[in-house]
Design a protein around this motif. Structure first.
Motif, PDB file in Angstrom:
ATOM      1  N   ARG A  29       0.791  -1.236   0.000  1.00 40.02           N
ATOM      2  CA  ARG A  29       0.000   0.000   0.000  1.00 40.02           C
ATOM      3  C   ARG A  29       0.821   1.283   0.000  1.00 40.02           C
ATOM      4  O   ARG A  29       0.248   2.362  -0.146  1.00 40.02           O
ATOM      5  N   GLU A  30       2.152   1.188   0.155  1.00 40.26           N
ATOM      6  CA  GLU A  30       2.948   2.412   0.158  1.00 40.26           C
ATOM      7  C   GLU A  30       3.599   2.615  -1.214  1.00 40.26           C
ATOM      8  O   GLU A  30       3.572   1.726  -2.065  1.00 40.26           O
ATOM      9  N   THR A 123      -4.442  -0.109  17.571  1.00 45.14           N
ATOM     10  CA  THR A 123      -5.020  -1.294  16.951  1.00 45.14           C
ATOM     11  C   THR A 123      -3.909  -2.013  16.208  1.00 45.14           C
ATOM     12  O   THR A 123      -2.961  -1.393  15.733  1.00 45.14           O
ATOM     13  N   SER A 124      -4.043  -3.339  16.154  1.00 45.09           N
ATOM     14  CA  SER A 124      -3.035  -4.132  15.467  1.00 45.09           C
ATOM     15  C   SER A 124      -3.757  -5.094  14.530  1.00 45.09           C
ATOM     16  O   SER A 124      -4.713  -5.768  14.931  1.00 45.09           O
ATOM     17  N   ASP A 125      -3.301  -5.120  13.280  1.00 44.39           N
ATOM     18  CA  ASP A 125      -3.932  -5.965  12.266  1.00 44.39           C
ATOM     19  C   ASP A 125      -3.910  -7.417  12.734  1.00 44.39           C
ATOM     20  O   ASP A 125      -2.876  -7.919  13.176  1.00 44.39           O
ATOM     21  N   GLU A 145     -12.751  -4.631  19.613  1.00 51.51           N
ATOM     22  CA  GLU A 145     -12.591  -4.924  18.191  1.00 51.51           C
ATOM     23  C   GLU A 145     -12.123  -3.635  17.522  1.00 51.51           C
ATOM     24  O   GLU A 145     -12.619  -2.545  17.840  1.00 51.51           O
ATOM     25  N   GLY A 146     -11.189  -3.774  16.602  1.00 49.14           N
ATOM     26  CA  GLY A 146     -10.706  -2.612  15.849  1.00 49.14           C
ATOM     27  C   GLY A 146     -11.337  -2.599  14.467  1.00 49.14           C
ATOM     28  O   GLY A 146     -10.976  -3.419  13.622  1.00 49.14           O
ATOM     29  N   PHE A 147     -12.301  -1.697  14.278  1.00 48.04           N
ATOM     30  CA  PHE A 147     -13.061  -1.619  13.022  1.00 48.04           C
ATOM     31  C   PHE A 147     -12.484  -0.566  12.083  1.00 48.04           C
ATOM     32  O   PHE A 147     -12.103   0.529  12.528  1.00 48.04           O
ATOM     33  N   LYS A 148     -12.468  -0.898  10.789  1.00 48.12           N
ATOM     34  CA  LYS A 148     -12.048   0.068   9.761  1.00 48.12           C
ATOM     35  C   LYS A 148     -13.083   0.084   8.640  1.00 48.12           C
ATOM     36  O   LYS A 148     -13.641  -0.972   8.297  1.00 48.12           O
ATOM     37  N   LEU A 149     -13.297   1.251   8.107  1.00 52.94           N
ATOM     38  CA  LEU A 149     -14.153   1.414   6.936  1.00 52.94           C
ATOM     39  C   LEU A 149     -13.360   2.221   5.920  1.00 52.94           C
ATOM     40  O   LEU A 149     -12.944   3.347   6.222  1.00 52.94           O
ATOM     41  N   THR A 150     -13.121   1.635   4.761  1.00 53.11           N
ATOM     42  CA  THR A 150     -12.364   2.335   3.728  1.00 53.11           C
ATOM     43  C   THR A 150     -13.341   3.190   2.909  1.00 53.11           C
ATOM     44  O   THR A 150     -14.369   2.678   2.460  1.00 53.11           O
ATOM     45  N   LEU A 151     -13.006   4.459   2.744  1.00 51.30           N
ATOM     46  CA  LEU A 151     -13.918   5.364   2.011  1.00 51.30           C
ATOM     47  C   LEU A 151     -13.591   5.372   0.519  1.00 51.30           C
ATOM     48  O   LEU A 151     -12.495   5.048   0.121  1.00 51.30           O
TER      49      LEU A 151
ATOM     50  N   LYS B  79       0.134   5.872   2.048  1.00 50.28           N
ATOM     51  CA  LYS B  79       0.574   6.939   1.124  1.00 50.28           C
ATOM     52  C   LYS B  79       0.297   8.339   1.642  1.00 50.28           C
ATOM     53  O   LYS B  79      -0.023   9.239   0.862  1.00 50.28           O
ATOM     54  N   THR B 118      -9.401   8.807   4.079  1.00 48.37           N
ATOM     55  CA  THR B 118      -9.531   7.590   3.282  1.00 48.37           C
ATOM     56  C   THR B 118      -9.990   6.405   4.132  1.00 48.37           C
ATOM     57  O   THR B 118     -10.390   5.381   3.591  1.00 48.37           O
ATOM     58  N   VAL B 120     -12.155   5.456   7.911  1.00 52.72           N
ATOM     59  CA  VAL B 120     -12.816   5.784   9.184  1.00 52.72           C
ATOM     60  C   VAL B 120     -12.541   4.597  10.099  1.00 52.72           C
ATOM     61  O   VAL B 120     -12.678   3.442   9.678  1.00 52.72           O
ATOM     62  N   LEU B 122     -12.641   2.940  14.321  1.00 55.47           N
ATOM     63  CA  LEU B 122     -13.148   3.031  15.692  1.00 55.47           C
ATOM     64  C   LEU B 122     -12.888   1.699  16.361  1.00 55.47           C
ATOM     65  O   LEU B 122     -12.619   0.697  15.701  1.00 55.47           O
ATOM     66  N   SER B 124     -14.595  -0.957  19.359  1.00 58.87           N
ATOM     67  CA  SER B 124     -15.831  -1.219  20.077  1.00 58.87           C
ATOM     68  C   SER B 124     -15.548  -2.312  21.104  1.00 58.87           C
ATOM     69  O   SER B 124     -14.949  -3.336  20.770  1.00 58.87           O
ATOM     70  N   PHE B 140     -18.309  -1.635   8.393  1.00 55.46           N
ATOM     71  CA  PHE B 140     -16.993  -1.674   9.044  1.00 55.46           C
ATOM     72  C   PHE B 140     -16.513  -3.124   9.137  1.00 55.46           C
ATOM     73  O   PHE B 140     -17.322  -4.030   9.339  1.00 55.46           O
ATOM     74  N   LYS B 141     -15.200  -3.318   8.990  1.00 54.28           N
ATOM     75  CA  LYS B 141     -14.593  -4.653   9.093  1.00 54.28           C
ATOM     76  C   LYS B 141     -13.702  -4.705  10.336  1.00 54.28           C
ATOM     77  O   LYS B 141     -12.838  -3.825  10.516  1.00 54.28           O
ATOM     78  N   THR B 143     -10.980  -5.903  11.280  1.00 54.14           N
ATOM     79  CA  THR B 143      -9.708  -6.476  10.820  1.00 54.14           C
ATOM     80  C   THR B 143      -8.618  -6.394  11.887  1.00 54.14           C
ATOM     81  O   THR B 143      -7.577  -7.032  11.760  1.00 54.14           O
ATOM     82  N   HIS B 144      -8.844  -5.572  12.910  1.00 52.88           N
ATOM     83  CA  HIS B 144      -7.797  -5.286  13.894  1.00 52.88           C
ATOM     84  C   HIS B 144      -8.227  -5.668  15.312  1.00 52.88           C
ATOM     85  O   HIS B 144      -9.419  -5.664  15.631  1.00 52.88           O
ATOM     86  N   GLU B 145      -7.232  -5.963  16.129  1.00 47.70           N
ATOM     87  CA  GLU B 145      -7.472  -6.050  17.570  1.00 47.70           C
ATOM     88  C   GLU B 145      -7.372  -4.631  18.132  1.00 47.70           C
ATOM     89  O   GLU B 145      -6.485  -3.868  17.739  1.00 47.70           O
TER      90      GLU B 145
END
Lengths: 151, 151
Positions: A29-30, A123-125, A145-151, B79, B118, B120, B122, B124, B140-141, B143-145
């Motif tokens: 991704r970089e 958060t750690s993947d 839980e570490g949630f991510k939403l890609t925009l 990036k 890019t 969001v 959080l 939980s 939201f996924k 994917t992380h701890e």
């Protein structure tokens, strides 16, 4: 030799982006092309301008050992408290397995205490089992839980 | 009636702390005594001063429906990108099950897009299965701890 901790300077930026790019997830991704993608320069300037963001670099002599980014955040929750968020943690592959990660975290936690933070969070993947073990060893609890939403 | 979204004002602070205190986890850690614990006032002032923090309140008529806090963070990773961190999400018990949480998130996500974020993100608490289902439904996924260390 002693580890040295300091804020990143613009001269470090190429080395920092290279370090991020050499990571298994970062490599996907970089953008490690030189001259640097201008988005890295803009992000660095935004971090530098923000008194609640600190991009920490760790050196041994003149060699880059590691990096992480700290964000200090004021919250109403937990009786109105400051929290320290840590992201972008990397130790250079030449310097792993020598306890430098723990030392870098001890330093980051001391900065969080100085700021009056009551919680350090990150958060750690879930694809990084070694990192997860590292944070558990440092006393972090995976309560969330570490949630991510890609925009 | 339409939902209204705005930044929290100092006059909202008692209602916001009450909302945080009525939550099952919040009731164990917040202080709902009036006059307010001065730490809440200090935290509110720090949030207000910081252009990268936004305490959002949602109203229906003159009633408080919900709240959340947004932090915009510039990162070198991905990036060189801005990320939107969301915390302290609450919907008043009188207004649950009516889709207001989804609407509040749609608004928060639109603010994140306007800022050029890019991602969001959080965390939980794993003790909140309803919240976890809510975030999954929003896309939201996990994917992380989500690690925390109490200082």
């Amino acid at each position: 030799m002693e580890l040295k901790y300091r804020s990143a300077k613009s001269e470090d930026l190429e080395s920092l982006v290279t370090l991020l790019s050499k990571d298994p997830l970062g490599s996907q991704r970089e953008d490690s092309t030189i001259p640097l993608n201008s988005a890295y320069i803009a992000a660095f300037e935004a971090i530098e301008r923000d008194p609640n963001n600190e991009l920490l670099v760790v050196e041994l002599g003149s060699s880059l050992v590691g990096m992480l980014q700290i964000t200090f955040i004021p919250y109403l929750t937990h009786k109105g408290s400051w929290r320290c968020l840590i992201e972008g943690v990397r130790i250079h592959s030449d310097y792993r397995g020598q306890g430098f990660g723990e030392k870098m975290f001890e330093h980051a936690i001391s900065l969080a205490k100085n700021k009056g933070c009551t919680i350090v969070q990150l958060t750690s993947d879930k694809q990084r089992p070694d990192a997860i073990r590292f944070y558990e060893k440092l006393g972090f609890k995976a309560t969330h839980e570490g949630f991510k939403l890609t925009l």
